[in-house]
Design a protein around this motif. Structure first.
Motif, PDB file in Angstrom:
ATOM      1  N   ALA A  13      -0.889   9.932   6.417  1.00  0.00           N
ATOM      2  CA  ALA A  13       0.665  10.549   6.786  1.00  0.00           C
ATOM      3  C   ALA A  13       1.182   9.997   8.051  1.00  0.00           C
ATOM      4  N   ARG A  14       0.326   9.344   8.817  1.00  0.00           N
ATOM      5  CA  ARG A  14       0.557   8.561  10.086  1.00  0.00           C
ATOM      6  C   ARG A  14       1.235   7.313   9.650  1.00  0.00           C
ATOM      7  N   ILE A  15       0.454   6.382   8.752  1.00  0.00           N
ATOM      8  CA  ILE A  15       1.298   5.360   8.258  1.00  0.00           C
ATOM      9  C   ILE A  15       2.405   5.340   7.762  1.00  0.00           C
ATOM     10  N   ARG A  16       2.468   6.379   6.758  1.00  0.00           N
ATOM     11  CA  ARG A  16       3.653   6.604   6.098  1.00  0.00           C
ATOM     12  C   ARG A  16       4.732   6.850   6.975  1.00  0.00           C
ATOM     13  N   ARG A  17       4.659   7.620   8.037  1.00  0.00           N
ATOM     14  CA  ARG A  17       5.734   7.889   9.133  1.00  0.00           C
ATOM     15  C   ARG A  17       6.128   6.771   9.711  1.00  0.00           C
ATOM     16  N   LEU A  18       5.178   5.938  10.304  1.00  0.00           N
ATOM     17  CA  LEU A  18       5.532   4.786  10.935  1.00  0.00           C
ATOM     18  C   LEU A  18       6.290   3.671  10.219  1.00  0.00           C
ATOM     19  N   ARG A  19       5.957   3.665   8.688  1.00  0.00           N
ATOM     20  CA  ARG A  19       6.591   2.751   7.861  1.00  0.00           C
ATOM     21  C   ARG A  19       8.167   3.257   7.630  1.00  0.00           C
ATOM     22  N   THR A  20       8.100   4.578   7.576  1.00  0.00           N
ATOM     23  CA  THR A  20       9.557   5.007   7.016  1.00  0.00           C
ATOM     24  C   THR A  20      10.339   4.857   8.510  1.00  0.00           C
ATOM     25  N   ASP A  21       9.679   5.374   9.440  1.00  0.00           N
ATOM     26  CA  ASP A  21      10.580   5.098  10.826  1.00  0.00           C
ATOM     27  C   ASP A  21      11.306   3.687  10.845  1.00  0.00           C
ATOM     28  N   ARG A  22      10.856   2.898  10.485  1.00  0.00           N
ATOM     29  CA  ARG A  22      11.102   1.218  10.513  1.00  0.00           C
ATOM     30  C   ARG A  22      12.116   0.820   9.440  1.00  0.00           C
ATOM     31  N   GLY A  23      12.164   1.789   8.364  1.00  0.00           N
ATOM     32  CA  GLY A  23      12.919   1.503   7.215  1.00  0.00           C
ATOM     33  C   GLY A  23      12.339   0.745   6.190  1.00  0.00           C
ATOM     34  N   TRP A  24      11.030   0.761   6.195  1.00  0.00           N
ATOM     35  CA  TRP A  24      10.449  -0.202   5.223  1.00  0.00           C
ATOM     36  C   TRP A  24       9.865   0.281   3.929  1.00  0.00           C
ATOM     37  N   THR A  25      10.018  -0.323   2.871  1.00  0.00           N
ATOM     38  CA  THR A  25       9.361   0.143   1.741  1.00  0.00           C
ATOM     39  C   THR A  25       7.777  -0.005   1.746  1.00  0.00           C
ATOM     40  N   GLN A  26       7.099   0.436   0.841  1.00  0.00           N
ATOM     41  CA  GLN A  26       5.534   0.575   0.750  1.00  0.00           C
ATOM     42  C   GLN A  26       5.217  -1.358   0.378  1.00  0.00           C
ATOM     43  N   ARG A  27       5.923  -2.026  -0.299  1.00  0.00           N
ATOM     44  CA  ARG A  27       5.718  -3.408  -0.551  1.00  0.00           C
ATOM     45  C   ARG A  27       5.934  -4.110   0.643  1.00  0.00           C
ATOM     46  N   GLU A  28       7.000  -3.932   1.408  1.00  0.00           N
ATOM     47  CA  GLU A  28       7.414  -4.807   2.537  1.00  0.00           C
ATOM     48  C   GLU A  28       6.323  -4.358   3.459  1.00  0.00           C
ATOM     49  N   LEU A  29       5.651  -3.282   3.627  1.00  0.00           N
ATOM     50  CA  LEU A  29       4.490  -3.266   4.884  1.00  0.00           C
ATOM     51  C   LEU A  29       3.250  -3.842   4.230  1.00  0.00           C
ATOM     52  N   ALA A  30       3.043  -3.654   2.733  1.00  0.00           N
ATOM     53  CA  ALA A  30       1.555  -4.037   2.340  1.00  0.00           C
ATOM     54  C   ALA A  30       1.539  -5.541   2.090  1.00  0.00           C
ATOM     55  N   GLU A  31       2.521  -6.066   1.676  1.00  0.00           N
ATOM     56  CA  GLU A  31       2.325  -7.611   1.277  1.00  0.00           C
ATOM     57  C   GLU A  31       2.593  -8.347   2.373  1.00  0.00           C
ATOM     58  N   PRO A  32       1.957  -9.577   2.682  1.00  0.00           N
ATOM     59  CA  PRO A  32       1.258 -10.232   1.434  1.00  0.00           C
ATOM     60  C   PRO A  32      -0.159  -9.878   1.432  1.00  0.00           C
ATOM     61  N   GLY A  33      -0.760  -9.182   2.524  1.00  0.00           N
ATOM     62  CA  GLY A  33      -2.157  -8.990   2.638  1.00  0.00           C
ATOM     63  C   GLY A  33      -2.781  -7.777   1.411  1.00  0.00           C
ATOM     64  N   TYR A  34      -1.710  -6.830   0.960  1.00  0.00           N
ATOM     65  CA  TYR A  34      -2.263  -5.717  -0.065  1.00  0.00           C
ATOM     66  C   TYR A  34      -1.259  -5.580  -0.883  1.00  0.00           C
ATOM     67  N   ASP A  35      -1.438  -4.949  -1.951  1.00  0.00           N
ATOM     68  CA  ASP A  35      -0.370  -4.354  -2.946  1.00  0.00           C
ATOM     69  C   ASP A  35      -0.070  -3.188  -2.726  1.00  0.00           C
ATOM     70  N   ARG A  36       1.347  -2.810  -3.200  1.00  0.00           N
ATOM     71  CA  ARG A  36       1.751  -1.571  -3.012  1.00  0.00           C
ATOM     72  C   ARG A  36       1.175  -0.684  -3.446  1.00  0.00           C
ATOM     73  N   GLY A  37       0.478  -0.510  -4.545  1.00  0.00           N
ATOM     74  CA  GLY A  37      -0.160   0.601  -4.985  1.00  0.00           C
ATOM     75  C   GLY A  37      -1.466   1.030  -4.331  1.00  0.00           C
ATOM     76  N   PHE A  38      -2.163   0.009  -3.508  1.00  0.00           N
ATOM     77  CA  PHE A  38      -3.205   0.502  -2.592  1.00  0.00           C
ATOM     78  C   PHE A  38      -2.801   1.047  -1.461  1.00  0.00           C
ATOM     79  N   LEU A  39      -1.639   0.554  -0.979  1.00  0.00           N
ATOM     80  CA  LEU A  39      -1.101   1.168   0.252  1.00  0.00           C
ATOM     81  C   LEU A  39      -0.526   2.695  -0.158  1.00  0.00           C
TER      82      LEU A  39
END
Length: 430
Positions: A13-39
């Motif tokens: 939940a913390r990772i999701r909150r920090l991501r959304t605070d920055r206005g990022w999608t899951q793909r924008e945070l995960a790539e290029p190291g990991y895919d969106r589904g894993f995140l």
């Protein structure tokens, strides 16, 4: 001090909150190291991140791994330390309840953020409240609680925990254990000048009271060398205050007075009003020994009033006893007796002060012509001091007892008292 991130917030939940605070999608945070589904699985908690992924996500979010893992806002450790520092100044200036509140809040937050070093500092500060309130057994228990986290603490804090623990043991009548603990810590020292200076400072008074003047003098000489490299003005000030005792005992009264003046200046510079007042108390003691009784009375009265204003019962008791000694020497035994009575209820918690006060009551009785009572009280004082291995104090008491017995015509008993004084003077010096 509060932060948006709850310390009990699940990692995903913390990772999701920090991501959304920055206005990022899951793909924008995960790539290029990991895919969106894993995140997505990590954020819902159905899949824990590996250490490698945690490091990757922390780097992408501009955080350290522990900031991400434990929900620590950047800079929170420094802010909590600053809050504890401010609370310590509150304590030194008599704002005990405010200090306790700061310490409890910072300690709870430090525990939630897994900041063991900061939590250790908060626990130490809580012990300092007990020390300030003259609750010796409570302080020792709190210090042992702080020591559970000492491995994570910086050297200066580990040393200060030992310093205060040693003080508690000494005040409880176990000077030998107090010295042994400090010497063991010194033997394992990391070479940090602040820590070593703190430990040497803790040795001086108990060594002198146990008859170890030469060892105390070595500690004072070593401490003066370390003080030049130390960075904490409060540690340097505490050292100067204690070193002054050595110079008094070796006849260097000018040097002793200069040490006390410097200690008072340093304590005042960091807002440590309680300790500055204790330096005035110590200077009053020195002035009394030098026969400057009017100056001693003024200094001790001022010190006692300052210590009372900030709620330092231990300081009030000590300064009042010293003031009573001055008034006795100025020919006012009734006033001296009244001063001792004012603080008598505080003395049972400090075996050194109890022995001193009992002996002082004996001197008052002698001055009033009641030699039988004087004999009884001086014997009680000698037993207290001998039992606690306070050899320096026991010598003085034995000499006074011998004088009273001689006045009464009990010459054999007087000689025995003088001999006990000589035995105490020999002490366990090494």
């Amino acid at each position: 001090m509060t932060y948006r991130g709850e310390m009990t917030e699940p990692l995903g939940a913390r990772i999701r909150r920090l991501r959304t605070d920055r206005g990022w999608t899951q793909r924008e945070l995960a790539e290029p190291g990991y895919d969106r589904g894993f995140l997505a699985k990590v954020e819902t908690g159905s899949r824990p991140p590996s250490e490698e992924m945690l490091g990757y996500l922390a780097g992408r979010l501009g955080l350290t791994v522990d900031e991400l893992r434990f929900g620590r806002p950047p800079g929170v450790a420094d802010e909590l330390r600053a809050s504890l520092d401010e609370g310590y100044r509150d304590l030194e200036q008599g704002r005990v309840e405010l200090a306790e509140e700061r310490f409890a809040t910072a300690g709870k937050q430090a525990a939630g953020y897994h900041l063991d070093d900061v939590e250790c500092y908060a626990r130490f500060c809580a012990a300092e409240v007990k020390w300030q309130l003259f609750d010796v057994s409570g302080a020792q228990e709190a210090l042992e609680h702080a020591a559970e986290l000492a491995d994570a603490a910086p050297p200066w804090l580990r040393a200060m925990i030992v310093h205060r623990w040693s003080g508690c043991r000494y005040l409880s009548g176990d000077a030998g254990a107090a010295i042994a603990r400090v010497e063991a810590e010194l033997a394992a020292s990391s070479g940090d000048p602040d820590a070593e200076l703190c430990l040497l400072t803790a040795l001086i008074h108990p060594l002198m009271e146990m008859g170890g003047l030469h060892r105390a003098q070595r500690a004072a000489v070593d401490g003066h060398r370390l003080a030049k490299a130390a960075t904490r003005p409060d540690f340097v000030a505490r050292f100067h205050r204690q070193a002054s005792q050595v110079w008094q005992a070796t006849g260097e009264s000018g040097r002793a007075e200069q040490d006390l003046i410097e200690a008072c200046r340093l304590f005042a510079s960091v807002g440590f009003d309680r300790d500055a007042a204790r330096c005035r108390w110590a200077r009053g003691y020195l002035l009394r020994r030098l026969g400057r009784l009017a100056e001693a009375r003024a200094e001790l009265t001022s010190a006692r009033d300052q210590l009372a204003a900030i709620g330092s019962e231990e300081g009030v008791a000590g300064a009042t006893l010293e003031l009573a000694e001055v008034r006795l020497r100025q020919g006012a035994p009734d006033e001296a007796a009244e001063l001792v009575s004012e603080v008598w209820s505080l003395l049972a918690r400090d075996v050194e002060a109890l022995g001193e006060a009992t002996g002082l009551r004996g001197q008052v009785a002698q001055a009033q012509g009641d030699l039988e009572t004087a004999t009884r009280l001086l014997r009680e004082a000698a037993e207290i001091q001998t039992g606690a291995a306070l050899h320096g104090a026991a010598v003085s008491t034995a000499l006074r007892l011998g004088d009273v017995l001689r006045q009464r015509g009990h010459l054999d008993e007087a000689i025995a008292a003088y001999r006990r004084g000589l035995d105490s003077a020999a002490g366990p010096e090494a």
